[in-house]
Design an enzyme around this catalytic site. Structure first.
Site, PDB file in Angstrom:
ATOM      1  N   ASP A  13     -13.888  22.492-106.214  1.00  0.00           N
ATOM      2  CA  ASP A  13     -15.114  22.321-105.434  1.00  0.00           C
ATOM      3  C   ASP A  13     -16.314  22.526-106.354  1.00  0.00           C
ATOM      4  O   ASP A  13     -16.470  23.599-106.948  1.00  0.00           O
ATOM      5  CB  ASP A  13     -15.137  23.342-104.285  1.00  0.00           C
ATOM      6  CG  ASP A  13     -16.194  23.018-103.238  1.00  0.00           C
ATOM      7  OD1 ASP A  13     -16.875  21.981-103.382  1.00  0.00           O
ATOM      8  OD2 ASP A  13     -16.344  23.794-102.285  1.00  0.00           O
ATOM      9  N   MET A  14     -17.149  21.507-106.486  1.00  0.00           N
ATOM     10  CA  MET A  14     -18.339  21.626-107.328  1.00  0.00           C
ATOM     11  C   MET A  14     -19.331  22.618-106.715  1.00  0.00           C
ATOM     12  O   MET A  14     -19.412  22.774-105.498  1.00  0.00           O
ATOM     13  CB  MET A  14     -19.000  20.259-107.493  1.00  0.00           C
ATOM     14  CG  MET A  14     -18.121  19.211-108.152  1.00  0.00           C
ATOM     15  SD  MET A  14     -17.504  19.694-109.780  1.00  0.00           S
ATOM     16  CE  MET A  14     -19.038  19.807-110.715  1.00  0.00           C
ATOM     17  N   GLU A 108     -15.429  17.411-103.900  1.00  0.00           N
ATOM     18  CA  GLU A 108     -14.210  18.185-103.696  1.00  0.00           C
ATOM     19  C   GLU A 108     -12.980  17.325-103.946  1.00  0.00           C
ATOM     20  O   GLU A 108     -12.975  16.128-103.662  1.00  0.00           O
ATOM     21  CB  GLU A 108     -14.114  18.709-102.259  1.00  0.00           C
ATOM     22  CG  GLU A 108     -15.171  19.689-101.826  1.00  0.00           C
ATOM     23  CD  GLU A 108     -14.962  20.089-100.376  1.00  0.00           C
ATOM     24  OE1 GLU A 108     -14.020  20.851-100.083  1.00  0.00           O
ATOM     25  OE2 GLU A 108     -15.732  19.613 -99.528  1.00  0.00           O
TER      26      GLU A 108
END
Length: 415
Positions: A13-14, A108
């Site tokens: 997840d960024m 994501e």
């Protein structure tokens, strides 16, 4: 790890993705509270940096409210084509880790390492490798969660933000999720939570107190999956390939309580053309369409069926105008939506006695080619000369390629 885990699932997840891209590309923004809006006059916060979150700025908050909480807040216009390009780079580099990747959203992804477990020495080692790969490809940080199922891996990544790494072994999943409210589970909204509350289920650890059949009767397959998800036993596989879309749609939030008929039609015209453009870009057409406008009392909507399958925005706009004429009585409008239902590649089966408008198809084809080369709206129909020029956005269903690549095909990566 490799021999003891039935499945090895990673959630990448960024961290504050859009805001982080802006801070990367504009060094003067680093360390400062930043928010992203659609255009430089956008009124709704799409996302915000961690520096802005400290002040209570939230996604979905109005700009004036966020500015009141954080007077030094900096607004950046969204650059969706840039974010899509960076996301594509991220998903491409993850292919070096495993071919079993499910792009969950623009920022994501789930990775299943079960088939290549022999390549890695441990969960933390592969987690660090993923973070290094993403940083090397983009100069951005991400958070990584690793467990034996998708739900627990997603919870782990959220819990480790920002720039974190958390491993929850499968045999610890039930205990790890037990104290969480059921609304922490992806897929449990207020309606599902209210249903569970009737049975005394407020936290994940309480889910085992009710039979799975209770959820199955009410929610079908989703209910059965939610029962397992809350207990850290999500059986849903990482899906490297997606089924063809059941719909192609675009919607837009409008200025609150819009009562200007011309403005409403402008929004609908814009959505009709966006849907038509995506259909044409992917060689698809549809015969059934949902068109609606949302008022305070709910949706004014209708499903239409055309004689011939179509990808023509002007035809869709005629249907939209019909909707407004028949159903709208001057109420304030807050949102509009145009969706092609059950799109098919090619034109499908047509009516034997209905003439096909080849001229319109040729005009659309030439127009798309010119706009692809020289930029959006280089050529447009006279009906749309006064139309909206709203910025592109990335839809939740966005994917790097295919029909779910929801940005206009001619969107520039530098805008």
């Amino acid at each position: 790890m490799a021999q003891q885990w039935p499945r090895i699932v990673v959630h990448m997840d960024m961290d504050a993705f859009f805001a982080q891209v802006e801070q990367r590309d504009q060094p003067a923004l680093r360390g400062k509270p930043v928010c992203i809006t659609n255009g430089d006059k956008g009124s709704c916060i799409i996302t915000r940096s961690y520096e802005a979150r400290v002040f209570g700025v939230k996604t979905g908050m109005r700009w004036f409210e966020a500015k009141r909480l954080c007077p030094q807040l900096i607004r950046c216009p969204s650059r969706p084509a840039v974010y899509a390009s960076v996301s594509t780079d991220i998903m491409t580099t993850l292919q070096d880790i495993t071919p079993d990747i499910e792009v969950f959203s623009v920022d994501e992804a789930f990775l299943d390492l079960s088939r290549c477990r022999g390549l890695y020495q441990g969960a933390k080692q592969v987690g660090r490798l993923i973070k290094q790969q993403v940083w090397a490809a983009t100069g951005l940080t991400c958070s990584v969660g690793i467990s034996g199922d998708k739900t627990t891996a997603k919870i782990a990544s959220k819990r480790s933000k920002p720039d974190g790494l958390l491993v929850i072994p499968p045999w610890q999943s039930r205990v790890a999720l037990s104290p969480l409210p059921v609304t922490a589970i992806c897929g449990i909204n207020r309606g599902v939570a209210n249903f569970l509350a009737q049975y005394g289920v407020h936290y994940c650890g309480q889910m085992q107190q009710i039979p799975i059949s209770v959820l199955a009767r009410r929610f079908g397959h989703l209910g059965r999956r939610l029962w397992y998800m809350c207990q850290g036993q999500d059986l849903d596989p990482v899906r490297a390939t997606l089924a063809p879309p059941k719909s192609v749609g675009h919607g837009k939030v409008m200025p609150p309580n819009t009562q200007d008929k011309d403005l409403i039609l402008n929004y609908l015209s814009h959505m009709c053309e966006k849907v038509a453009l995506r259909l044409r870009a992917h060689g698809m057409q549809a015969r059934a369409f949902f068109i609606g406008i949302k008022t305070e009392a709910g949706w004014l909507s209708q499903q239409y069926k055309t004689v011939q399958a179509t990808d023509d925005g002007l035809l869709l706009f005629q249907l939209a105008k019909s909707l407004v004429a028949l159903h709208w009585r001057g109420e304030g409008v807050f949102q509009c939506q145009v969706t092609a239902l059950r799109p098919q590649h090619g034109s499908g089966q047509g009516d034997l006695f209905e003439a096909v408008d080849t001229k319109r198809a040729t005009v659309n084809q030439v127009t798309d080619a010119i706009n692809q080369k020289f930029g959006s709206r280089s050529v447009t129909n006279a009906v749309r000369l006064q139309g909206l020029q709203t910025p592109d956005v990335i839809a939740p269903a966005w994917r790097p390629s295919g029909v779910r690549s929801t940005l206009s095909p001619n969107a520039s990566k530098s805008t």
